[in-house]
Design a protein around this motif. Structure first.
Motif, PDB file in Angstrom:
ATOM      1  N   LEU A  53      15.647  20.977 125.403  1.00 53.18           N
ATOM      2  CA  LEU A  53      14.830  21.388 124.264  1.00 53.18           C
ATOM      3  C   LEU A  53      13.563  20.541 124.175  1.00 53.18           C
ATOM      4  N   ASN A  54      13.206  19.885 125.258  1.00 54.59           N
ATOM      5  CA  ASN A  54      12.040  19.012 125.237  1.00 54.59           C
ATOM      6  C   ASN A  54      10.757  19.825 125.106  1.00 54.59           C
ATOM      7  N   GLY A  55       9.807  19.272 124.361  1.00 50.43           N
ATOM      8  CA  GLY A  55       8.525  19.939 124.171  1.00 50.43           C
ATOM      9  C   GLY A  55       8.518  21.000 123.091  1.00 50.43           C
ATOM     10  N   CYS A  56       9.615  21.128 122.338  1.00 47.41           N
ATOM     11  CA  CYS A  56       9.675  22.100 121.229  1.00 47.41           C
ATOM     12  C   CYS A  56       9.196  21.397 119.958  1.00 47.41           C
ATOM     13  N   LEU A  57       7.890  21.324 119.786  1.00 47.66           N
ATOM     14  CA  LEU A  57       7.290  20.477 118.760  1.00 47.66           C
ATOM     15  C   LEU A  57       7.563  20.946 117.342  1.00 47.66           C
ATOM     16  N   GLU A  58       7.925  22.212 117.158  1.00 48.94           N
ATOM     17  CA  GLU A  58       8.194  22.742 115.822  1.00 48.94           C
ATOM     18  C   GLU A  58       9.682  22.787 115.490  1.00 48.94           C
ATOM     19  N   LEU A  59      10.511  22.344 116.412  1.00 45.20           N
ATOM     20  CA  LEU A  59      11.956  22.424 116.188  1.00 45.20           C
ATOM     21  C   LEU A  59      12.372  21.457 115.084  1.00 45.20           C
ATOM     22  N   GLY A  60      12.910  22.017 114.013  1.00 45.47           N
ATOM     23  CA  GLY A  60      13.337  21.197 112.884  1.00 45.47           C
ATOM     24  C   GLY A  60      14.843  21.164 112.757  1.00 45.47           C
ATOM     25  N   ASP A  61      15.417  22.280 112.392  1.00 44.75           N
ATOM     26  CA  ASP A  61      16.857  22.332 112.141  1.00 44.75           C
ATOM     27  C   ASP A  61      17.655  22.319 113.438  1.00 44.75           C
ATOM     28  N   LEU A  62      18.624  21.422 113.490  1.00 46.77           N
ATOM     29  CA  LEU A  62      19.581  21.389 114.589  1.00 46.77           C
ATOM     30  C   LEU A  62      20.954  21.755 114.032  1.00 46.77           C
ATOM     31  N   PRO A  63      21.767  22.452 114.801  1.00 43.80           N
ATOM     32  CA  PRO A  63      23.114  22.780 114.324  1.00 43.80           C
ATOM     33  C   PRO A  63      23.880  21.513 113.968  1.00 43.80           C
ATOM     34  N   LYS A  64      24.728  21.603 112.962  1.00 43.49           N
ATOM     35  CA  LYS A  64      25.467  20.431 112.498  1.00 43.49           C
ATOM     36  C   LYS A  64      26.785  20.216 113.235  1.00 43.49           C
ATOM     37  N   LYS A  65      27.112  21.139 114.129  1.00 41.32           N
ATOM     38  CA  LYS A  65      28.384  21.008 114.842  1.00 41.32           C
ATOM     39  C   LYS A  65      28.172  20.941 116.348  1.00 41.32           C
ATOM     40  N   MET A  66      27.138  20.215 116.755  1.00 37.61           N
ATOM     41  CA  MET A  66      26.863  20.113 118.184  1.00 37.61           C
ATOM     42  C   MET A  66      27.973  19.381 118.930  1.00 37.61           C
ATOM     43  N   LYS A  67      28.817  18.673 118.200  1.00 30.34           N
ATOM     44  CA  LYS A  67      29.947  18.006 118.843  1.00 30.34           C
ATOM     45  C   LYS A  67      30.915  19.004 119.470  1.00 30.34           C
ATOM     46  N   ARG A  68      30.790  20.285 119.105  1.00 26.08           N
ATOM     47  CA  ARG A  68      31.656  21.310 119.686  1.00 26.08           C
ATOM     48  C   ARG A  68      31.217  21.701 121.092  1.00 26.08           C
ATOM     49  N   LEU A  69      30.050  21.224 121.522  1.00 25.17           N
ATOM     50  CA  LEU A  69      29.606  21.458 122.902  1.00 25.17           C
ATOM     51  C   LEU A  69      30.341  20.461 123.802  1.00 25.17           C
ATOM     52  N   ILE A  70      31.606  20.677 123.961  1.00 26.35           N
ATOM     53  CA  ILE A  70      32.494  19.669 124.534  1.00 26.35           C
ATOM     54  C   ILE A  70      32.248  19.400 126.015  1.00 26.35           C
ATOM     55  N   SER A  71      31.565  20.316 126.709  1.00 24.87           N
ATOM     56  CA  SER A  71      31.327  20.129 128.142  1.00 24.87           C
ATOM     57  C   SER A  71      29.943  19.569 128.439  1.00 24.87           C
ATOM     58  N   LEU A  72      29.115  19.406 127.421  1.00 26.84           N
ATOM     59  CA  LEU A  72      27.712  19.056 127.636  1.00 26.84           C
ATOM     60  C   LEU A  72      27.576  17.717 128.354  1.00 26.84           C
ATOM     61  N   ARG A  73      26.786  17.735 129.443  1.00 23.22           N
ATOM     62  CA  ARG A  73      26.532  16.526 130.227  1.00 23.22           C
ATOM     63  C   ARG A  73      25.126  15.967 129.995  1.00 23.22           C
TER      64      ARG A  73
END
Length: 324
Positions: A95-115
């Motif tokens: 998500l790099n370079g997304c200068l207007e990105l404000g809200d992030l999901p509050k349950k990103m911990k559910r991305l259990i495989s993310l490296r």
């Protein structure tokens, strides 16, 4: 563009969608993204970089096999849907370079495989997103977050995080070193940090790579390493006029293999203790004032301290090159 491949019957079997060129603004719209998601259910690789939409379609959760998702450099992206957290096979999210990105999901911990996670956001804190609970995350890149002050604090489960990069964040940012027991690589470029006695004392103990660029706090940051285990293999300082002396503890890192000192005009000398760095294979000194002259072969005052190093570059010229 859609009629070219997304409407073909074979599109249902596509595993990857990407572009071999830089797309113009307006090409990758939200409708195009929605069509990719609804038509190609078996996607594993989806590249929507340089997109032109404010919100990713919530139907992204239907791509159960998705491994890589590139959303970087979308100048309009403001929000990610909560449904993105259902992508439990996702390994890489950019998500790099997304200068207007404000809200992030509050349950990103559910991305259990993310490296790997790389992001730009307008938020002041990443605490509520839950990224500190991504137990399998190995790389975290934070870039151009102008409002960021807190990455996370308190409880942390990033026990697999090996590489942390913080770039172009004006801060001051509180460094999150608590429980980063696996951290091996730390890159800090053009940032300002809030250094407390607590996070100084919890500086990572097993760093192999340390790179600092354009920091007025370089001396203070390096002092944090004074009590750390002597594990460094790569050490680099770039564009730091306030860096005036090699830390006295650096020669104790006997595993050091590469040292780069670039554009540090007030760095005065190479200490005699460098002779103990028998594992050092490469030394680069560029635009560091008089230091290059002090390191000239045979005639430089500091040459005896570095003559044992197989490869030495002074101001873009290799003055010594020996095979290992």
């Amino acid at each position: 563009m859609e009629s070219h491949f997304l409407r073909k019957p074979t599109s249902k079997r596509l595993h990857a969608i990407t572009f071999q060129f830089n797309v113009d603004d307006g090409i990758i719209t939200r409708e195009f993204a929605r069509t990719c998601i609804s038509t190609c259910n078996h996607l594993r690789y989806l590249n929507l970089e340089n997109g032109n939409f404010e919100e990713l379609p919530s139907s992204i959760c239907n791509l159960k096999q998705l491994r890589l998702l590139f959303l970087g450099y979308n100048k309009r992206l403001k929000k990610l849907p909560d449904s993105i957290c259902e992508l439990q096979s996702l390994l890489y999210l950019y998500l790099n370079g997304c200068l207007e990105l404000g809200d992030l999901p509050k349950k990103m911990k559910r991305l259990i495989s993310l490296r790997e996670l790389s992001l730009t956001t307008k938020r002041m804190s990443l605490q509520e997103s839950g990224i500190q609970y991504l137990e399998n995350l190995e790389f975290l890149g934070i870039c151009n977050c102008q409002n960021l002050r807190v990455i996370f604090e308190g409880a942390c489960r990033l026990t697999c995080l090996r590489k942390l990069e913080i770039v172009d964040c004006v801060g001051p940012i509180s460094l999150p070193f608590v429980e980063l027991i696996a951290l091996e690589s730390l890159v800090l470029n053009n940032c300002k940090f809030k250094l407390t006695q607590d996070n100084k004392s919890k500086f990572p103990l097993n760093l192999r790579t340390l790179s600092i660029k354009n920091s007025e706090q370089v001396v203070e940051l390096l002092q944090c390493l004074n009590e750390s285990a002597y594990s460094l293999e790569f050490f680099a300082v770039y564009d730091c006029p306030s860096f005036t002396a090699i830390p006295v503890w650096l020669p104790n890192h006997i595993r050091l293999r590469v040292i780069r000192l670039i554009q540090c005009p007030n760095l005065s000398s190479i200490p005699q203790e460098f002779q103990s760095l028998i594992a050092l294979k490469e030394l680069r000194i560029e635009y560091c004032g008089e230091l290059s002259e002090r390191c000239r072969p045979t005639i430089g005052k500091d040459w005896p301290n570095i003559a044992h190093i197989p490869r030495i570059e002074l101001d873009l010229e290799w003055v010594q090159w020996m095979e290992d």
